[in-house]
Design an enzyme around this catalytic site. Structure first.
Site, PDB file in Angstrom:
ATOM      1  N   ARG A  45       0.761  -1.505   0.199  1.00 21.56           N
ATOM      2  CA  ARG A  45      -0.240   0.258   0.038  1.00 21.56           C
ATOM      3  C   ARG A  45       0.905   1.774   0.132  1.00 21.56           C
ATOM      4  NH1 ARG A  45       2.538   1.317   4.091  1.00 21.56           N
ATOM      5  NH2 ARG A  45       1.070   3.615   3.592  1.00 21.56           N
ATOM      6  N   ARG A  88      -7.308  -0.339  -7.107  1.00 18.63           N
ATOM      7  CA  ARG A  88      -7.843   0.604  -5.959  1.00 18.63           C
ATOM      8  C   ARG A  88      -7.833   1.828  -6.074  1.00 18.63           C
ATOM      9  NH1 ARG A  88      -4.423   0.866  -0.278  1.00 18.63           N
ATOM     10  NH2 ARG A  88      -6.018   1.934   0.190  1.00 18.63           N
ATOM     11  N   GLN A 195      -1.883   2.390   9.761  1.00 25.49           N
ATOM     12  CA  GLN A 195      -0.383   2.109   9.222  1.00 25.49           C
ATOM     13  C   GLN A 195       0.888   3.737   9.789  1.00 25.49           C
ATOM     14  OE1 GLN A 195      -2.796   3.070   8.270  1.00 25.49           O
ATOM     15  NE2 GLN A 195      -3.460   2.421   5.538  1.00 25.49           N
ATOM     16  N   ASP A 236      -1.956  10.342  -2.162  1.00 24.73           N
ATOM     17  CA  ASP A 236      -1.947  10.170  -3.103  1.00 24.73           C
ATOM     18  C   ASP A 236      -2.632   9.864  -4.135  1.00 24.73           C
ATOM     19  OD1 ASP A 236      -2.931   8.674  -0.209  1.00 24.73           O
ATOM     20  OD2 ASP A 236      -2.526   7.047  -1.408  1.00 24.73           O
TER      21      ASP A 236
HETATM   22  O1  MRU Z   1      -4.585   3.045   2.235  1.00 19.73           O
HETATM   23  P1  MRU Z   1      -2.874   3.360   1.805  1.00 19.73           P
HETATM   24  O2  MRU Z   1      -2.455   2.693   3.350  1.00 19.73           O
HETATM   25  O3  MRU Z   1      -2.463   3.236   0.108  1.00 19.73           O
HETATM   26  O4  MRU Z   1      -2.860   5.110   2.083  1.00 19.73           O
HETATM   27  C1  MRU Z   1      -1.581   5.383   2.592  1.00 19.73           C
HETATM   28  C2  MRU Z   1      -1.789   7.425   2.491  1.00 19.73           C
HETATM   29  O5  MRU Z   1      -2.350   7.622   2.304  1.00 19.73           O
HETATM   30  C3  MRU Z   1      -0.111   7.467   1.809  1.00 19.73           C
HETATM   31  O6  MRU Z   1       0.342   8.493   2.566  1.00 19.73           O
HETATM   32  C4  MRU Z   1       0.571   7.691   0.551  1.00 19.73           C
HETATM   33  O7  MRU Z   1       0.357   6.958  -0.471  1.00 19.73           O
HETATM   34  C5  MRU Z   1       1.590   8.682   0.587  1.00 19.73           C
HETATM   35  S1  MRU Z   1       2.757   7.567   0.379  1.00 19.73           S
HETATM   36  C6  MRU Z   1       4.278   8.042  -0.073  1.00 19.73           C
END
Ligand code: MRU
Length: 346
Positions: A45, A88, A195, A236
């Site tokens: 992720r 996703r 996370q 993202d």
């Molecule tokens: O749902 P996730 O764990 O994929 O979300 C990740 C995030 O929101 C991170 O902050 C983002 O992807 C930046 S990663 C360098």
């Protein structure tokens, strides 16, 4: 260095992020459908990391196409990419990486499908190595916003695990440390998927960077007490006007930071900018399974029958952002202009 993902012996190997920090085990994909599963189920992720996984998945998919007819190969390859692209919805790096793989096939003068397959594997590996170099570059640029002895608050995990390595937000922190600054980090736990507690804390403890874990609802209190100097988060998807989608809860952090006069920075590679999307209003927000909210560590914490919302991301309006740290420079407001400029640079 933490190896988030690699291509080895015609397989894609990922550290299984669902199992961290308790277990360091690896998820091995020899079929592109396993890569889709890995992205959907959060084995891997983080926006740049899922882009790399998608590219490697596409290379695995290409390998499995049994035809010598180039047109037939292209049709089947594009179908595989479309399937991976649906894994996703929010992180634009996923479609960015797939587009790069598809363009390679489209524009290539190679006529032999077997040679094309090898070129696709090479391209996916380049996306990985380039990502690490980009993170180091943006880290070097971004560390200037961190003063010596600063306390940095971060949300979610924008570290080595969320990228090819080194990280974006955590890359900036790593670079500040490498520049000789004393830095300490406050990590939001980041409910519901944790996370921050599971991944950011794990990475920073491993790297001997002082880190203090808090639950998400503590950030405002710490800001009011003057215990946070700067906020740095990943992204993202960044719209053309600078509005930024990141992990759910980022918007609340940005509001609190603004109220307390604390600079709030976004660190991301240019591949996270979606120039097609004018504002954050148009960014698709993923809704995830309600079990992530009703359960913690596999144990139910909410009564059966309760209704649940689980948006995985939110959008922070550009007016809350002090700067966007990219490998091409620190972008400042007005973002429409600074973002358009990095696009022209190519
Ligand atoms: O749902 P996730 O764990 O994929 O979300 C990740 C995030 O929101 C991170 O902050 C983002 O992807 C930046 S990663 C360098």
């Amino acid at each position: 260095m933490i190896k988030t993902i690699e291509w080895k012996n015609d397989r894609v190997i990922m550290i299984d992020q669902r199992k961290l920090p308790e277990k360091e085990i690896y998820f091995v994909c020899s079929d592109y459908r396993q890569v889709i599963k890995a992205i959907k189920e959060m084995v891997i992720r983080g926006a740049p990391a899922i882009g790399i996984a998608a590219a490697m998945g596409a290379a695995l998919g290409a390998k499995s196409i049994e035809t010598r007819n180039l047109d037939d190969f292209k049709v089947r390859f594009n179908k595989i990419c479309e399937e991976i692209g649906r894994a996703r919805p929010t992180a634009v790096n996923l479609s960015w990486a797939l587009k790069r793989m598809q363009n390679l096939v489209e524009k290539s003068s190679i006529k032999k499908t077997e040679t094309l397959k090898k070129t696709l594997i090479q391209e996916a590996r380049s996306i990985l190595s380039e990502d690490i170099a980009i993170n180091k570059r943006l880290g070097f640029i971004g560390q200037k916003v961190i003063k010596d002895r600063a306390t940095v608050l971060t949300h979610c995990n924008a570290g080595a695990l969320a990228t090819g390595g080194y990280g974006t937000a955590l890359g900036v922190i790593r670079a500040a440390k490498e520049a000789g600054k004393q830095v300490q980090v406050i990590a939001d736990e980041t409910r519901p998927f944790l996370q921050g507690a599971r991944l950011t804390a794990w990475e920073l403890v491993r790297d001997h960077i002082p880190v203090t874990l808090i639950t998400d609802n503590m950030a405002g209190y710490l800001m009011k007490k003057g215990l946070i100097d700067v906020v740095i988060v990943g992204a993202d998807r960044i719209a053309a006007n600078g509005d930024t989608a990141n992990k759910i809860g980022t918007y609340s952090v940005a509001i609190s930071a603004k109220e307390h006069g604390i600079p709030f920075y976004v660190a991301a590679p240019c591949s996270t900018i979606d120039h097609q999307i004018k504002t954050g209003e148009d960014i698709p927000i993923e809704e995830r399974n309600e079990k992530e909210v009703t359960h913690i560590g596999g144990k139910r914490i909410a009564p059966p029958g309760v209704s649940v919302l689980n948006p995985a991301f939110d959008v922070t309006p550009h007016s809350f952002i002090a700067g966007i740290i990219t490998e091409k420079g620190l972008l400042k407001a007005p973002y429409r202009r600074s973002i358009a400029k990095v696009r022209q640079k190519g």
